[in-house]
Design a protein around this motif. Sequence first.
Motif, PDB file in Angstrom:
ATOM      1  N   ARG A 267       0.824  -1.209   0.000  1.00 36.86           N
ATOM      2  CA  ARG A 267       0.000   0.000   0.000  1.00 36.86           C
ATOM      3  C   ARG A 267       0.863   1.265   0.000  1.00 36.86           C
ATOM      4  O   ARG A 267       0.405   2.322  -0.420  1.00 36.86           O
ATOM      5  CB  ARG A 267      -0.912   0.021   1.230  1.00 36.86           C
ATOM      6  CG  ARG A 267      -2.012  -1.037   1.227  1.00 36.86           C
ATOM      7  CD  ARG A 267      -3.058  -0.733   0.181  1.00 36.86           C
ATOM      8  NE  ARG A 267      -4.208  -1.604   0.295  1.00 36.86           N
ATOM      9  CZ  ARG A 267      -5.324  -1.287   0.952  1.00 36.86           C
ATOM     10  NH1 ARG A 267      -5.422  -0.116   1.566  1.00 36.86           N
ATOM     11  NH2 ARG A 267      -6.336  -2.141   1.013  1.00 36.86           N
ATOM     12  N   ALA A 268       2.092   1.149   0.518  1.00 34.46           N
ATOM     13  CA  ALA A 268       2.993   2.303   0.573  1.00 34.46           C
ATOM     14  C   ALA A 268       3.418   2.688  -0.846  1.00 34.46           C
ATOM     15  O   ALA A 268       3.749   1.828  -1.662  1.00 34.46           O
ATOM     16  CB  ALA A 268       4.212   1.984   1.423  1.00 34.46           C
ATOM     17  N   GLN A 269       3.403   3.982  -1.124  1.00 35.17           N
ATOM     18  CA  GLN A 269       3.743   4.466  -2.453  1.00 35.17           C
ATOM     19  C   GLN A 269       4.772   5.591  -2.350  1.00 35.17           C
ATOM     20  O   GLN A 269       4.755   6.383  -1.411  1.00 35.17           O
ATOM     21  CB  GLN A 269       2.502   4.999  -3.175  1.00 35.17           C
ATOM     22  CG  GLN A 269       1.412   3.981  -3.402  1.00 35.17           C
ATOM     23  CD  GLN A 269       1.791   2.923  -4.413  1.00 35.17           C
ATOM     24  OE1 GLN A 269       2.616   3.162  -5.299  1.00 35.17           O
ATOM     25  NE2 GLN A 269       1.198   1.746  -4.303  1.00 35.17           N
ATOM     26  N   GLY A 270       5.650   5.633  -3.340  1.00 36.62           N
ATOM     27  CA  GLY A 270       6.558   6.758  -3.479  1.00 36.62           C
ATOM     28  C   GLY A 270       5.904   7.845  -4.307  1.00 36.62           C
ATOM     29  O   GLY A 270       4.678   7.865  -4.496  1.00 36.62           O
ATOM     30  N   LEU A 271       6.725   8.739  -4.846  1.00 32.17           N
ATOM     31  CA  LEU A 271       6.181   9.856  -5.617  1.00 32.17           C
ATOM     32  C   LEU A 271       5.480   9.382  -6.883  1.00 32.17           C
ATOM     33  O   LEU A 271       4.374   9.844  -7.200  1.00 32.17           O
ATOM     34  CB  LEU A 271       7.311  10.821  -5.973  1.00 32.17           C
ATOM     35  CG  LEU A 271       6.924  12.067  -6.772  1.00 32.17           C
ATOM     36  CD1 LEU A 271       5.828  12.850  -6.058  1.00 32.17           C
ATOM     37  CD2 LEU A 271       8.149  12.947  -7.010  1.00 32.17           C
ATOM     38  N   ASP A 272       6.085   8.444  -7.608  1.00 34.51           N
ATOM     39  CA  ASP A 272       5.485   7.958  -8.852  1.00 34.51           C
ATOM     40  C   ASP A 272       4.123   7.328  -8.606  1.00 34.51           C
ATOM     41  O   ASP A 272       3.137   7.655  -9.278  1.00 34.51           O
ATOM     42  CB  ASP A 272       6.423   6.946  -9.523  1.00 34.51           C
ATOM     43  CG  ASP A 272       5.850   6.390 -10.817  1.00 34.51           C
ATOM     44  OD1 ASP A 272       5.887   7.100 -11.830  1.00 34.51           O
ATOM     45  OD2 ASP A 272       5.358   5.244 -10.795  1.00 34.51           O
TER      46      ASP A 272
END
Length: 266
Positions: free
Chosen positions: A222-227
């Motif tokens: 579920r964790a996302q970076g900028l993209d």
Amino acid sequence: MEVKAKGRQAARSRWLRNLARVGFAAKGLLYLIIGYIAFEIAFGESGGEEADNSGALQVVAENTGGTPLLWVAAAGLAGLALWQGIHAAVGPDKATRRVAAASNAVLCAVLAVTITAFLTGGGAPESQDSQSEGMTAQLMSLPFGRFVVGAAGCGMIAVGIYQLWKAVARRFSRDLALGGLSRGGRLTVLTVGVLGYATHGLVLGAAGVFILQAAITFDKDRAQGLDGTLRAFADTPAGPPALVAVAAGVALYGAYCFCLARWSRD
């Protein structure tokens, strides 16, 4: 007292100020490219590029003169990290501004190291999505790690809200010396700052929501970076037009970084 005086003198030195300005310009260039990649994603033409620092660095490196430009960017970001670090340590500002300076110093230092590693044969940097998932997984494997991840997500949401407020209230203008500009010039810079700063806060807060969801569901994916955060805007009811609007805001934040390079207050 003598240490503080020497630190403030160093922060006001011409060479460090000029190097910090190069660092602001380097940040601006990366955000402009990230905004451009996000536009391409919205229209289905990204070619697999990541809308984050890793994607932006690869775009620069693939163009003529990209390698020398990245060396300059790394040096500028290192100088900006040092300048912000001095302000955090001995600056006369309020505690909140010193904490913000410390955070920016760390982020700029990490980016400078990332660029240097990329240029010295360390390979393409890992995408921020992968970094976010990997770090989340490592933290959640520790005792109480799930609560740490949740706290980090809440912290990012809080910072995002603070940046939105700072944009609406135009508090960011305290970082700029616009006295020599015409009324129209000041209005243009302030408009760019409001839209860019607000978008930066929105994206940061959205990334915090994803990290908080990862903690709640105990699911690192579920964790996302900028993209991943930017792509999520295209999945909202507004669809790709929402990503187009956010991409424009990201590019404007890059333009605001160039304004800091030119008019940042000493």
